[in-house]
Motif scaffolding. Sequence first.
Motif, PDB file in Angstrom:
ATOM      1  N   ALA A  56       0.913  -1.249   0.072  1.00 48.43           N
ATOM      2  CA  ALA A  56      -0.109   0.076   0.087  1.00 48.43           C
ATOM      3  C   ALA A  56       0.847   1.346   0.075  1.00 48.43           C
ATOM      4  O   ALA A  56       1.904   1.160   0.065  1.00 48.43           O
ATOM      5  CB  ALA A  56      -0.906   0.054   1.292  1.00 48.43           C
ATOM      6  N   MET A  57       0.381   2.490  -0.252  1.00 48.99           N
ATOM      7  CA  MET A  57       1.055   3.848  -0.463  1.00 48.99           C
ATOM      8  C   MET A  57      -0.013   5.067  -0.102  1.00 48.99           C
ATOM      9  O   MET A  57      -1.191   4.696  -0.203  1.00 48.99           O
ATOM     10  CB  MET A  57       1.903   3.768  -1.539  1.00 48.99           C
ATOM     11  N   GLY A  58       0.568   5.826   0.051  1.00 48.68           N
ATOM     12  CA  GLY A  58      -0.055   7.151   0.269  1.00 48.68           C
ATOM     13  C   GLY A  58       0.617   8.402   0.941  1.00 48.68           C
ATOM     14  O   GLY A  58       1.812   8.244   1.333  1.00 48.68           O
ATOM     15  N   GLY A  59      -0.083   8.888   1.817  1.00 47.46           N
ATOM     16  CA  GLY A  59       0.504  10.110   2.622  1.00 47.46           C
ATOM     17  C   GLY A  59      -0.598  10.756   3.295  1.00 47.46           C
ATOM     18  O   GLY A  59      -1.899  10.708   3.032  1.00 47.46           O
ATOM     19  N   TYR A  60      -0.390  11.616   4.401  1.00 49.38           N
ATOM     20  CA  TYR A  60      -1.350  12.336   4.932  1.00 49.38           C
ATOM     21  C   TYR A  60      -0.884  13.580   5.622  1.00 49.38           C
ATOM     22  O   TYR A  60       0.210  13.635   5.947  1.00 49.38           O
ATOM     23  CB  TYR A  60      -2.156  11.556   6.160  1.00 49.38           C
ATOM     24  N   VAL A  61      -1.727  14.524   5.535  1.00 43.36           N
ATOM     25  CA  VAL A  61      -1.328  15.999   5.956  1.00 43.36           C
ATOM     26  C   VAL A  61      -2.479  16.577   7.058  1.00 43.36           C
ATOM     27  O   VAL A  61      -3.503  17.068   6.709  1.00 43.36           O
ATOM     28  CB  VAL A  61      -1.428  16.856   4.769  1.00 43.36           C
ATOM     29  N   PRO A  62      -1.917  16.288   8.348  1.00 40.95           N
ATOM     30  CA  PRO A  62      -2.739  16.705   9.167  1.00 40.95           C
ATOM     31  C   PRO A  62      -2.655  18.241   9.570  1.00 40.95           C
ATOM     32  O   PRO A  62      -1.663  18.733   9.043  1.00 40.95           O
ATOM     33  CB  PRO A  62      -2.796  15.861  10.638  1.00 40.95           C
ATOM     34  N   ASN A  63      -3.539  18.763  10.341  1.00 43.54           N
ATOM     35  CA  ASN A  63      -3.400  20.182  10.796  1.00 43.54           C
ATOM     36  C   ASN A  63      -2.789  20.520  11.966  1.00 43.54           C
ATOM     37  O   ASN A  63      -3.176  21.036  12.898  1.00 43.54           O
ATOM     38  CB  ASN A  63      -4.734  21.011  10.802  1.00 43.54           C
ATOM     39  N   THR A  64      -1.304  20.059  12.023  1.00 40.83           N
ATOM     40  CA  THR A  64      -0.560  20.259  13.023  1.00 40.83           C
ATOM     41  C   THR A  64       0.477  21.557  12.851  1.00 40.83           C
ATOM     42  O   THR A  64       0.483  21.920  11.830  1.00 40.83           O
ATOM     43  CB  THR A  64       0.361  19.045  13.269  1.00 40.83           C
ATOM     44  N   ASP A  65       0.994  21.521  13.965  1.00 35.00           N
ATOM     45  CA  ASP A  65       1.807  22.979  13.674  1.00 35.00           C
ATOM     46  C   ASP A  65       3.470  22.347  13.978  1.00 35.00           C
ATOM     47  O   ASP A  65       4.429  23.221  14.428  1.00 35.00           O
ATOM     48  CB  ASP A  65       1.415  23.969  15.352  1.00 35.00           C
ATOM     49  N   THR A  66       3.549  21.457  13.398  1.00 31.68           N
ATOM     50  CA  THR A  66       4.826  20.893  13.436  1.00 31.68           C
ATOM     51  C   THR A  66       5.672  21.272  12.152  1.00 31.68           C
ATOM     52  O   THR A  66       5.017  21.879  11.339  1.00 31.68           O
ATOM     53  CB  THR A  66       4.779  19.158  13.170  1.00 31.68           C
ATOM     54  N   THR A  67       6.843  21.102  12.221  1.00 31.30           N
ATOM     55  CA  THR A  67       7.700  21.447  10.966  1.00 31.30           C
ATOM     56  C   THR A  67       8.589  20.483  10.443  1.00 31.30           C
ATOM     57  O   THR A  67       9.722  20.519   9.665  1.00 31.30           O
ATOM     58  CB  THR A  67       8.524  22.878  11.228  1.00 31.30           C
ATOM     59  N   PHE A  68       7.940  19.473  10.398  1.00 31.78           N
ATOM     60  CA  PHE A  68       8.799  18.145   9.825  1.00 31.78           C
ATOM     61  C   PHE A  68       7.767  17.338   9.193  1.00 31.78           C
ATOM     62  O   PHE A  68       6.654  17.277   9.485  1.00 31.78           O
ATOM     63  CB  PHE A  68       9.565  17.513  10.891  1.00 31.78           C
ATOM     64  N   ALA A  69       8.424  16.435   8.193  1.00 24.59           N
ATOM     65  CA  ALA A  69       7.867  15.237   7.787  1.00 24.59           C
ATOM     66  C   ALA A  69       8.391  13.951   8.080  1.00 24.59           C
ATOM     67  O   ALA A  69       9.601  13.932   8.849  1.00 24.59           O
ATOM     68  CB  ALA A  69       7.843  15.247   6.271  1.00 24.59           C
ATOM     69  N   LEU A  70       7.763  12.814   8.153  1.00 19.30           N
ATOM     70  CA  LEU A  70       8.304  11.628   8.887  1.00 19.30           C
ATOM     71  C   LEU A  70       7.773  10.404   7.947  1.00 19.30           C
ATOM     72  O   LEU A  70       6.625   9.992   7.284  1.00 19.30           O
ATOM     73  CB  LEU A  70       7.822  11.290  10.057  1.00 19.30           C
ATOM     74  N   GLU A  71       8.813   9.277   7.648  1.00 21.78           N
ATOM     75  CA  GLU A  71       8.552   8.432   6.544  1.00 21.78           C
ATOM     76  C   GLU A  71       7.731   7.187   7.160  1.00 21.78           C
ATOM     77  O   GLU A  71       7.877   5.886   6.949  1.00 21.78           O
ATOM     78  CB  GLU A  71       9.696   7.870   6.186  1.00 21.78           C
ATOM     79  N   THR A  72       6.485   7.376   8.127  1.00 22.14           N
ATOM     80  CA  THR A  72       5.926   6.490   8.592  1.00 22.14           C
ATOM     81  C   THR A  72       5.475   5.405   7.378  1.00 22.14           C
ATOM     82  O   THR A  72       5.088   5.841   6.540  1.00 22.14           O
ATOM     83  CB  THR A  72       4.679   7.016   9.366  1.00 22.14           C
ATOM     84  N   GLN A  73       5.622   4.036   7.798  1.00 24.06           N
ATOM     85  CA  GLN A  73       5.694   3.158   6.573  1.00 24.06           C
ATOM     86  C   GLN A  73       4.375   2.998   5.805  1.00 24.06           C
ATOM     87  O   GLN A  73       3.257   3.129   6.193  1.00 24.06           O
ATOM     88  CB  GLN A  73       6.101   1.773   7.338  1.00 24.06           C
ATOM     89  N   THR A  74       4.516   3.042   4.623  1.00 21.72           N
ATOM     90  CA  THR A  74       3.266   3.278   3.445  1.00 21.72           C
ATOM     91  C   THR A  74       2.742   4.404   3.502  1.00 21.72           C
ATOM     92  O   THR A  74       2.285   4.578   2.348  1.00 21.72           O
ATOM     93  CB  THR A  74       2.642   1.910   3.762  1.00 21.72           C
TER      94      THR A  74
END
Length: 495
Positions: A280-298
């Motif tokens: 499987a694959m994809g990605g998600y963009v929540p409304n956080t105040d963070t300033t990084f991305a992370l390679e959470t699996q799939t």
Amino acid sequence: MRHRLIVPGAIAAASLLLAVPASAAEPSPGSPGVGDPYYPDYGNGGYDVSHYDLRLTYRPKTDKLAGTATLLATAKQDLSRFNLDFALDVSEVRVNGKKARFDTSGAHELRITPAAPLAKGEKATVVVRYQGVPSKVEVNGFTSWHRTEDGGVAANEPEAAWWWFPSNDHPTDKASYDVSVAVPDGTQAISNGTLQSQRSRAGWTRYNWRSRAPQATYLATLAVGRFDITKAKTDSGLPIINAYSKDLGEHEGAARASVERTAEITEWLEGYFGTYPFDAMGGYVPNTDTTFALETQTRPFYSPDDFADGSNTSVVVHEMAHQWYGNSVSVKGWKDIWINEGFARYAQWLWSEDQGEGTAQELADYAYASHPADDPFWKVAPGDPGPDNQFHRAVYDRGAMALQALRNEIGDKDFFAVLKGWPQLHKGGNADVGDFVAYAEKVSGKPLAGLFDTWLYQPSKPASKAAGTAAFAAGEAPEQPRSWKQIHTADHPRP
């Protein structure tokens, strides 16, 4: 990947707790850490987890998480007691159906004493019932649970699991996962892998996710909120699930224009790294105040900040490259972080080259010229940067320069054979920097220890310019490649 690195206090003391077996005939406690030099109290000794089954309920208004974790494990020694890494409140523990005694120790240790010792090789079913408000639980002064207006997100590195499930929290103990989360109707629960089903009843919807391939604990993720979810399939039939917070505002268009290209980018990466390693694959963009991305699996986690300046395919390239380098092939220890970050950065350089926005060599030249010899940048050794510098920019940029130096030394044919062969050789497992050096030497037939020592371990600027472009070799200052700024908004490493 990007994240906030926190080095837990007093971790050296934890190494003193490592158990010494009383005798070969008597069960002994598993150690409260795997002995990783960077984080001695992360993970635990004495057992191996093969599967996590998490059945959870989450209330966004109060940020209350409650549930039951069932771990399938195998004892690696005669085991009188063992630990799990966890920070929420536990109400009951059972081992093989029988109630077990439990208490806590250290900053994040759940210590479990089963009713009867476990014999070496014995399979055990461990059930933990728990609840808590993750955003209010701090370990060593921080939380990896990101509260949002409509829910919460578990995503961080090198630790994130403690705030939502008990685990053996080290990359060397990978497992499969079933994650089932009930949330109020109108909100969604996002996790790794494939969405097996979702069912609504009495104002609640339960989402059932499955990750079949081996997965490190820090790569497991959970996000609850109000999402717009898109679904599709790749040409080969793999499900693609992307999710966007309904509160992204002005970032929404740029986020969609980037993350919706995940399948295309993954197909492009397959040309360099071989067949995509997951189902499987994809990605998600929540409304956080963070300033990084992370390679959470799939399903990588992206911050709205990643798209503040417009669409950003480079960050998608970086996180999807990690699916091979970091996720499928995970580190043996956290000092091997170059296996993750140097390769994901170099993937961005290859994407830049493909898009006509600067070749990998031009990017290497510019990175090299950007830091004078007395810059502290060169004091950080990407091959063993230390816990304080684990996500320093040198691990990314100097790490990628090391790969360009390797490419120049062994030629494109062997270099790209190494890039593709390595993740296939170690698929689903763990490896370290030494393993990679040995593999590159085997493929190329050249001695490479000196090259890697220069670029990954020496605390000084290499005299070599990675064979630079002709203009750079002639002494001309390199121009900034067009892709440079976007590549460096794709992560926010520590200075």
